[in-house]
Design a protein around this motif. Structure first.
Motif, PDB file in Angstrom:
ATOM      1  N   PRO A 283      -6.355   1.129 -20.346  1.00 45.80           N
ATOM      2  CA  PRO A 283      -4.914   1.198 -20.656  1.00 45.80           C
ATOM      3  C   PRO A 283      -4.442   2.614 -20.957  1.00 45.80           C
ATOM      4  O   PRO A 283      -3.249   2.856 -21.050  1.00 45.80           O
ATOM      5  N   ILE A 284      -5.385   3.545 -21.078  1.00 44.36           N
ATOM      6  CA  ILE A 284      -5.015   4.948 -21.261  1.00 44.36           C
ATOM      7  C   ILE A 284      -4.521   5.536 -19.937  1.00 44.36           C
ATOM      8  O   ILE A 284      -3.581   6.328 -19.905  1.00 44.36           O
ATOM      9  N   ASP A 285      -5.140   5.109 -18.847  1.00 39.09           N
ATOM     10  CA  ASP A 285      -4.775   5.610 -17.520  1.00 39.09           C
ATOM     11  C   ASP A 285      -4.693   4.439 -16.549  1.00 39.09           C
ATOM     12  O   ASP A 285      -5.562   4.267 -15.691  1.00 39.09           O
ATOM     13  N   PRO A 286      -3.656   3.590 -16.671  1.00 41.04           N
ATOM     14  CA  PRO A 286      -3.555   2.420 -15.787  1.00 41.04           C
ATOM     15  C   PRO A 286      -3.346   2.833 -14.345  1.00 41.04           C
ATOM     16  O   PRO A 286      -2.766   3.887 -14.059  1.00 41.04           O
ATOM     17  N   PRO A 287      -3.812   2.020 -13.403  1.00 38.06           N
ATOM     18  CA  PRO A 287      -3.698   2.385 -11.981  1.00 38.06           C
ATOM     19  C   PRO A 287      -2.253   2.355 -11.502  1.00 38.06           C
ATOM     20  O   PRO A 287      -1.397   1.654 -12.044  1.00 38.06           O
ATOM     21  N   GLN A 288      -1.988   3.123 -10.468  1.00 34.18           N
ATOM     22  CA  GLN A 288      -0.669   3.140  -9.844  1.00 34.18           C
ATOM     23  C   GLN A 288      -0.454   1.825  -9.092  1.00 34.18           C
ATOM     24  O   GLN A 288      -1.402   1.169  -8.671  1.00 34.18           O
ATOM     25  N   GLY A 289       0.802   1.443  -8.915  1.00 34.31           N
ATOM     26  CA  GLY A 289       1.101   0.212  -8.202  1.00 34.31           C
ATOM     27  C   GLY A 289       0.796  -1.001  -9.062  1.00 34.31           C
ATOM     28  O   GLY A 289       0.947  -0.978 -10.283  1.00 34.31           O
ATOM     29  N   CYS A 290       0.363  -2.081  -8.413  1.00 35.99           N
ATOM     30  CA  CYS A 290      -0.024  -3.285  -9.150  1.00 35.99           C
ATOM     31  C   CYS A 290      -1.270  -2.980  -9.969  1.00 35.99           C
ATOM     32  O   CYS A 290      -2.265  -2.477  -9.437  1.00 35.99           O
ATOM     33  N   ARG A 291      -1.243  -3.282 -11.233  1.00 40.88           N
ATOM     34  CA  ARG A 291      -2.377  -2.942 -12.098  1.00 40.88           C
ATOM     35  C   ARG A 291      -3.618  -3.772 -11.800  1.00 40.88           C
ATOM     36  O   ARG A 291      -4.711  -3.411 -12.197  1.00 40.88           O
ATOM     37  N   PHE A 292      -3.427  -4.871 -11.092  1.00 39.63           N
ATOM     38  CA  PHE A 292      -4.572  -5.726 -10.770  1.00 39.63           C
ATOM     39  C   PHE A 292      -5.204  -5.364  -9.430  1.00 39.63           C
ATOM     40  O   PHE A 292      -6.274  -5.861  -9.093  1.00 39.63           O
ATOM     41  N   HIS A 293      -4.584  -4.469  -8.665  1.00 38.89           N
ATOM     42  CA  HIS A 293      -5.041  -4.270  -7.288  1.00 38.89           C
ATOM     43  C   HIS A 293      -6.484  -3.780  -7.166  1.00 38.89           C
ATOM     44  O   HIS A 293      -7.161  -4.113  -6.177  1.00 38.89           O
ATOM     45  N   PRO A 294      -7.064  -2.995  -8.134  1.00 38.74           N
ATOM     46  CA  PRO A 294      -8.461  -2.590  -7.948  1.00 38.74           C
ATOM     47  C   PRO A 294      -9.457  -3.753  -7.943  1.00 38.74           C
ATOM     48  O   PRO A 294     -10.569  -3.615  -7.449  1.00 38.74           O
ATOM     49  N   ARG A 295      -9.036  -4.909  -8.462  1.00 36.18           N
ATOM     50  CA  ARG A 295      -9.945  -6.069  -8.545  1.00 36.18           C
ATOM     51  C   ARG A 295      -9.467  -7.233  -7.690  1.00 36.18           C
ATOM     52  O   ARG A 295     -10.089  -8.308  -7.714  1.00 36.18           O
ATOM     53  N   CYS A 296      -8.388  -7.050  -6.950  1.00 33.59           N
ATOM     54  CA  CYS A 296      -7.779  -8.157  -6.212  1.00 33.59           C
ATOM     55  C   CYS A 296      -8.285  -8.196  -4.772  1.00 33.59           C
ATOM     56  O   CYS A 296      -8.281  -7.179  -4.067  1.00 33.59           O
ATOM     57  N   ILE A 297      -8.700  -9.377  -4.328  1.00 40.61           N
ATOM     58  CA  ILE A 297      -9.226  -9.519  -2.964  1.00 40.61           C
ATOM     59  C   ILE A 297      -8.098  -9.541  -1.927  1.00 40.61           C
ATOM     60  O   ILE A 297      -8.354  -9.425  -0.729  1.00 40.61           O
ATOM     61  N   TYR A 298      -6.856  -9.695  -2.372  1.00 36.31           N
ATOM     62  CA  TYR A 298      -5.726  -9.754  -1.452  1.00 36.31           C
ATOM     63  C   TYR A 298      -4.949  -8.441  -1.396  1.00 36.31           C
ATOM     64  O   TYR A 298      -3.906  -8.370  -0.735  1.00 36.31           O
ATOM     65  N   ALA A 299      -5.401  -7.396  -2.072  1.00 34.76           N
ATOM     66  CA  ALA A 299      -4.629  -6.161  -2.218  1.00 34.76           C
ATOM     67  C   ALA A 299      -4.405  -5.463  -0.878  1.00 34.76           C
ATOM     68  O   ALA A 299      -5.287  -5.424  -0.019  1.00 34.76           O
ATOM     69  N   THR A 300      -3.199  -4.904  -0.706  1.00 37.84           N
ATOM     70  CA  THR A 300      -2.838  -4.127   0.472  1.00 37.84           C
ATOM     71  C   THR A 300      -2.342  -2.749   0.011  1.00 37.84           C
ATOM     72  O   THR A 300      -2.293  -2.453  -1.182  1.00 37.84           O
ATOM     73  N   ASP A 301      -1.955  -1.933   0.960  1.00 37.81           N
ATOM     74  CA  ASP A 301      -1.412  -0.610   0.616  1.00 37.81           C
ATOM     75  C   ASP A 301      -0.154  -0.735  -0.245  1.00 37.81           C
ATOM     76  O   ASP A 301       0.099   0.099  -1.126  1.00 37.81           O
ATOM     77  N   LYS A 302       0.636  -1.755   0.007  1.00 38.81           N
ATOM     78  CA  LYS A 302       1.836  -1.971  -0.804  1.00 38.81           C
ATOM     79  C   LYS A 302       1.460  -2.222  -2.258  1.00 38.81           C
ATOM     80  O   LYS A 302       2.120  -1.716  -3.175  1.00 38.81           O
ATOM     81  N   CYS A 303       0.398  -2.981  -2.480  1.00 37.50           N
ATOM     82  CA  CYS A 303      -0.059  -3.267  -3.851  1.00 37.50           C
ATOM     83  C   CYS A 303      -0.557  -2.001  -4.539  1.00 37.50           C
ATOM     84  O   CYS A 303      -0.374  -1.832  -5.749  1.00 37.50           O
ATOM     85  N   ARG A 304      -1.165  -1.115  -3.770  1.00 38.25           N
ATOM     86  CA  ARG A 304      -1.723   0.106  -4.350  1.00 38.25           C
ATOM     87  C   ARG A 304      -0.647   1.132  -4.706  1.00 38.25           C
ATOM     88  O   ARG A 304      -0.880   2.003  -5.540  1.00 38.25           O
ATOM     89  N   ASN A 305       0.508   1.029  -4.054  1.00 35.20           N
ATOM     90  CA  ASN A 305       1.531   2.058  -4.234  1.00 35.20           C
ATOM     91  C   ASN A 305       2.793   1.586  -4.955  1.00 35.20           C
ATOM     92  O   ASN A 305       3.510   2.398  -5.532  1.00 35.20           O
ATOM     93  N   GLU A 306       3.067   0.283  -4.920  1.00 36.10           N
ATOM     94  CA  GLU A 306       4.323  -0.234  -5.479  1.00 36.10           C
ATOM     95  C   GLU A 306       4.026  -1.312  -6.508  1.00 36.10           C
ATOM     96  O   GLU A 306       3.359  -2.310  -6.209  1.00 36.10           O
ATOM     97  N   ARG A 307       4.527  -1.116  -7.716  1.00 31.76           N
ATOM     98  CA  ARG A 307       4.285  -2.100  -8.778  1.00 31.76           C
ATOM     99  C   ARG A 307       5.231  -3.286  -8.615  1.00 31.76           C
ATOM    100  O   ARG A 307       6.453  -3.112  -8.542  1.00 31.76           O
ATOM    101  N   PRO A 308       4.709  -4.512  -8.563  1.00 30.45           N
ATOM    102  CA  PRO A 308       5.577  -5.681  -8.373  1.00 30.45           C
ATOM    103  C   PRO A 308       6.339  -6.017  -9.645  1.00 30.45           C
ATOM    104  O   PRO A 308       5.833  -5.874 -10.758  1.00 30.45           O
ATOM    105  N   ALA A 309       7.575  -6.467  -9.482  1.00 30.24           N
ATOM    106  CA  ALA A 309       8.385  -6.900 -10.614  1.00 30.24           C
ATOM    107  C   ALA A 309       8.085  -8.360 -10.923  1.00 30.24           C
ATOM    108  O   ALA A 309       7.619  -9.121 -10.071  1.00 30.24           O
ATOM    109  N   LEU A 310       8.313  -8.745 -12.179  1.00 28.95           N
ATOM    110  CA  LEU A 310       8.123 -10.134 -12.601  1.00 28.95           C
ATOM    111  C   LEU A 310       9.366 -10.919 -12.200  1.00 28.95           C
ATOM    112  O   LEU A 310      10.420 -10.816 -12.838  1.00 28.95           O
ATOM    113  N   LEU A 311       9.253 -11.689 -11.094  1.00 35.58           N
ATOM    114  CA  LEU A 311      10.411 -12.356 -10.508  1.00 35.58           C
ATOM    115  C   LEU A 311      10.196 -13.857 -10.420  1.00 35.58           C
ATOM    116  O   LEU A 311       9.060 -14.338 -10.236  1.00 35.58           O
ATOM    117  N   PRO A 312      11.287 -14.638 -10.533  1.00 37.15           N
ATOM    118  CA  PRO A 312      11.158 -16.100 -10.417  1.00 37.15           C
ATOM    119  C   PRO A 312      10.931 -16.529  -8.976  1.00 37.15           C
ATOM    120  O   PRO A 312      11.441 -15.921  -8.038  1.00 37.15           O
TER     121      PRO A 312
END
Length: 327
Positions: A283-312
């Motif tokens: 938490p001192i240096d969280p990853p760019q983009g989606c914070r879960f992307h380093p461990r996510c099997i579905y991650a794409t370039d969009k996940c690595r660069n753009e943080r998703p908003a919490l949306l309904p």
């Protein structure tokens, strides 16, 4: 959900400074809670779940202002309490209470039970000693202890009994909100069931609202109306408890639920176990983009660069993911 929330956080963040300017690394910032928006409605139980270190306990302490918040807003019963002073918070303390994780550490070992439970009564109410003693005896009876227990010290009780004492102290002032920070994690499994049943009974009798913090999803599923899943300081999924367990929409939620033991051997054999690779980022240096992307099997370039908003979602769920599952 209809009506006004009992408690609401709006883009709430909490940061801690660690280290020293004299050290090689200098002063660093820990992003413990990051941009959390959540509404707690009267009478419901919201479960906060996630791995250890995800920020759920810190969020719970911010909700009752045991921690000052760094950014954002916090409303309780429609009143902005984000930056109220200790004196201004004192009248509101009666309406919000906390049950701590460790019943061994949350009770002063040098004080008798009568004094531990009576302390909030002495601080907030003008009662005679006889009235306080009668009130303490009633509170102990409500949580399943005997009036004679008030003369004992905490070390004379089991872990479950100590937690009952902590619960008695938390309901002494008839609050509307209780934040329970992993109230059963330090107890044996058989005792856990007793405490969970006690909390459910008190909620019905006293019209309580709970924020139930835990990492044991089987317990959270039993007690919660809604579940908020946290990862690295942020909420990644929020929805009705049954819906989340039936069809998780965030990959992290899917992995958590796959680890819950299944008593039905046939269903257990059909479930696919998802094992997350790597460690939780700092938490001192969280990853760019989606914070879960380093461990996510579905991650794409969009996940690595753009943080998703919490949306309904159309399903009624709220998810922070570019590619939600089971939509």
């Amino acid at each position: 959900m209809t009506g006004a929330p009992l408690l609401e956080t709006r883009n709430l963040s909490k940061e801690f400074l660690i280290g020293s300017r004299f050290s090689a690394l200098g002063i660093r910032t820990v992003h413990a809670v990051d941009n959390v928006s959540l509404k707690i409605m009267p009478g419901e139980t919201v479960g906060l779940v996630g791995e250890s270190g995800c920020g759920k306990s810190t969020l719970g302490r911010c909700m009752v202002r045991l921690y000052d918040i760094t950014e954002g807003e916090l409303y309780f019963e429609g009143v902005d309490i984000s930056h109220k002073s200790l004196r201004e918070m004192r009248p509101l303390r009666r309406r919000m209470q906390m049950v701590f994780q460790d019943p061994y550490a949350s009770l002063n070992p040098r004080r008798r039970v009568r004094d531990l439970v009576a302390e909030p009564l002495r601080v907030h109410l003008r009662l005679s000693e006889r009235e306080i003693r009668e009130r303490v005896a009633r509170l102990l009876d409500v949580v399943g202890l005997l009036p004679d227990h008030m003369e004992r010290f905490p070390h004379e009780f089991s872990g479950g009994q100590r937690q009952r004492i902590g619960i008695a102290r938390s309901i002494a002032l008839e609050p509307s909100l209780i934040v329970a920070d992993e109230p059963v994690s330090a107890l044996d499994v058989s005792v856990q069931a007793q405490i969970v049943n006690l909390l459910a009974d008190l909620q019905e009798r006293l019209s309580l609202t709970y924020v139930f913090i835990a990492h044991d999803l089987s317990v959270v599923r039993q007690v919660s109306t809604r579940i908020a899943v946290m990862y690295l300081g942020s909420i990644v999924e929020l929805g009705q408890a049954g819906d989340i367990f039936a069809k998780p929409s965030h990959p992290y939620t899917q992995a958590l639920i796959s680890a819950v033991p299944q008593p039905d051997m046939k269903k257990a054999g059909q479930r696919k176990r998802i094992v997350l690779t790597g460690d939780v980022p700092s938490p001192i240096d969280p990853p760019q983009g989606c914070r879960f992307h380093p461990r996510c099997i579905y991650a794409t370039d969009k996940c690595r660069n753009e943080r998703p908003a919490l949306l309904p979602l159309a399903s009624g769920r709220t998810v922070a993911c570019h590619y939600p599952l089971n939509v």
